[in-house]
Write a protein that holds these residues in place. Structure first.
Motif, PDB file in Angstrom:
ATOM      1  N   GLU A 190       0.825  -1.213   0.000  1.00  0.00           N
ATOM      2  CA  GLU A 190       0.000   0.000   0.000  1.00  0.00           C
ATOM      3  C   GLU A 190       0.860   1.265   0.000  1.00  0.00           C
ATOM      4  N   ASP A 191       0.263   2.377  -0.426  1.00  0.00           N
ATOM      5  CA  ASP A 191       0.977   3.658  -0.436  1.00  0.00           C
ATOM      6  C   ASP A 191       1.180   4.212   0.973  1.00  0.00           C
ATOM      7  N   ASP A 192       0.208   3.946   1.851  1.00  0.00           N
ATOM      8  CA  ASP A 192       0.301   4.419   3.232  1.00  0.00           C
ATOM      9  C   ASP A 192      -0.630   3.567   4.084  1.00  0.00           C
ATOM     10  N   PHE A 193      -0.751   3.929   5.368  1.00  0.00           N
ATOM     11  CA  PHE A 193      -1.560   3.142   6.298  1.00  0.00           C
ATOM     12  C   PHE A 193      -2.927   3.768   6.561  1.00  0.00           C
ATOM     13  N   VAL A 194      -3.260   4.844   5.874  1.00  0.00           N
ATOM     14  CA  VAL A 194      -4.516   5.546   6.145  1.00  0.00           C
ATOM     15  C   VAL A 194      -5.540   5.341   5.044  1.00  0.00           C
ATOM     16  N   ARG A 195      -5.146   5.627   3.804  1.00  0.00           N
ATOM     17  CA  ARG A 195      -6.114   5.564   2.716  1.00  0.00           C
ATOM     18  C   ARG A 195      -6.759   4.182   2.535  1.00  0.00           C
ATOM     19  N   PRO A 196      -6.018   3.086   2.663  1.00  0.00           N
ATOM     20  CA  PRO A 196      -6.680   1.788   2.538  1.00  0.00           C
ATOM     21  C   PRO A 196      -7.744   1.554   3.604  1.00  0.00           C
ATOM     22  N   VAL A 197      -7.473   1.988   4.841  1.00  0.00           N
ATOM     23  CA  VAL A 197      -8.450   1.831   5.919  1.00  0.00           C
ATOM     24  C   VAL A 197      -9.712   2.628   5.603  1.00  0.00           C
ATOM     25  N   HIS A 198      -9.532   3.851   5.148  1.00  0.00           N
ATOM     26  CA  HIS A 198     -10.683   4.686   4.797  1.00  0.00           C
ATOM     27  C   HIS A 198     -11.448   4.098   3.620  1.00  0.00           C
ATOM     28  N   GLU A 199     -10.725   3.536   2.641  1.00  0.00           N
ATOM     29  CA  GLU A 199     -11.402   2.956   1.477  1.00  0.00           C
ATOM     30  C   GLU A 199     -12.242   1.745   1.870  1.00  0.00           C
ATOM     31  N   ARG A 203     -16.570  -2.040   5.856  1.00  0.00           N
ATOM     32  CA  ARG A 203     -16.416  -3.424   5.383  1.00  0.00           C
ATOM     33  C   ARG A 203     -15.190  -4.100   5.985  1.00  0.00           C
ATOM     34  N   LEU A 204     -14.494  -3.397   6.859  1.00  0.00           N
ATOM     35  CA  LEU A 204     -13.364  -3.994   7.565  1.00  0.00           C
ATOM     36  C   LEU A 204     -13.885  -4.948   8.631  1.00  0.00           C
ATOM     37  N   GLY A 205     -13.426  -6.193   8.586  1.00  0.00           N
ATOM     38  CA  GLY A 205     -13.924  -7.191   9.529  1.00  0.00           C
ATOM     39  C   GLY A 205     -12.885  -7.778  10.450  1.00  0.00           C
ATOM     40  N   TYR A 206     -11.592  -7.619  10.114  1.00  0.00           N
ATOM     41  CA  TYR A 206     -10.540  -8.241  10.926  1.00  0.00           C
ATOM     42  C   TYR A 206      -9.238  -7.510  10.643  1.00  0.00           C
ATOM     43  N   VAL A 207      -8.366  -7.434  11.661  1.00  0.00           N
ATOM     44  CA  VAL A 207      -7.089  -6.729  11.529  1.00  0.00           C
ATOM     45  C   VAL A 207      -5.974  -7.578  12.133  1.00  0.00           C
TER      46      VAL A 207
END
Length: 288
Positions: A190-199, A203-207
């Motif tokens: 990924e380009d960074d650690f913020v934009r993927p989380v926001h995208e 729908r995020l279910g597990y980390v």
């Protein structure tokens, strides 16, 4: 404290799922203060499901299960026999997760775990969608979710970024198919650690939380502060599970699969206590 269950991967404690190893992992996980134990199903033939559930229930631990596939049981293959073996393995693993009392079945459910010699084919992708759509329907009937764990290019050619995972989940078309972010893999792809989380958003279910070298949290170069800020932004309340591997613990075959060529730690208990304090501190500093 935040509402997120804080988990730890069982491979911090043991490399197999024999009854003795599972009991050890359960005992140590509870002693280190975690809420959830993640069991890898790579060794599921040795897993005594009723005994493991009794051990988990006895100490009040939640459970999640994860797995990748093998090249001879790869649902992204174009070989029908190979796809069929992978499909059966996934359905068996879902049943095991349910039998343990888990509601999260996650991982590289869409391919073998290893370096591919060529890009994913259109036919292989259609097989992934077909198999996981059926698995998701079965999971819904059991009150469960599937997680698409996003892995780096050296471990799969199917899903390498959050955007890839969202496209695949959209094609599967089942709302219990959620996205699984892993900071170790995000650091590569990924380009960074913020934009993927926001995208990914709701729908995020597990980390999975893991350092760039899979060692002690905070000893590498990953920007966990921005990542936990982003989790706060989307009001994520799901599991946050620490994942780390050392060939001092993990069995040789899996160590080779995961390319664990050196040991960054030998004391799983110390590693886990440190990880729990680190994650809890991050969640408390960046509450949802």
């Amino acid at each position: 404290m935040p509402d997120n269950p804080i988990g730890v991967h069982a491979l911090v404690w043991t490399g197999d799922t024999s009854p003795e190893s599972v009991q050890h992992a359960v005992t140590e996980t509870r002693a280190a203060g975690f809420d959830l134990l993640e069991l890898s199903l790579h060794d599921s033939l040795n897993l005594d499901v009723p005994a493991a559930r009794r051990a988990l229930d006895a100490v009040g631990l939640q459970v999640a299960c994860s797995r990748g596939l093998a090249f001879d049981a790869d649902v992204s293959s174009e070989d029908p026999a190979v796809v069929k073996r992978g499909e059966q393995l996934l359905h068996d693993s879902l049943a095991i997760t349910h039998g343990l009392g888990g509601t999260h079945f996650t991982g590289a459910l869409y391919s073998a775990l290893g370096k591919y010699p060529a890009p994913l084919t259109e036919g292989g992708r259609r097989n992934v969608v077909t198999v996981l759509a059926q698995l998701a329907k079965e999971a819904r009937g059991r009150g469960m979710t599937l997680g698409l764990e996003i892995c780096n290019r050296y471990e799969t050619n199917v899903v390498n970024t959050a955007h890839d995972a969202l496209r695949l989940a959209d094609d599967i078309g089942e709302d219990n198919v959620l996205i699984h972010l892993d900071t170790y893999h995000m650091n590569i792809e990924e380009d960074d650690f913020v934009r993927p989380v926001h995208e990914v958003g709701d729908r995020l279910g597990y980390v999975h939380i893991g350092e760039n070298h899979r060692g002690y949290l905070g000893s590498g170069h990953l920007d966990f502060t921005s990542f936990f800020h982003a989790l706060r932004d989307i009001r994520y309340t799901g599991p946050v599970t620490f994942e780390s591997f050392s060939s001092a613990v993990v069995m040789r075959g899996l160590s080779n699969d995961l390319a664990i060529w050196r040991n960054l730690w030998t004391d799983g208990a110390d590693l886990a206590r440190h990880a729990h304090a680190y994650i809890a501190g991050m969640l408390t500093s960046h509450p949802s």
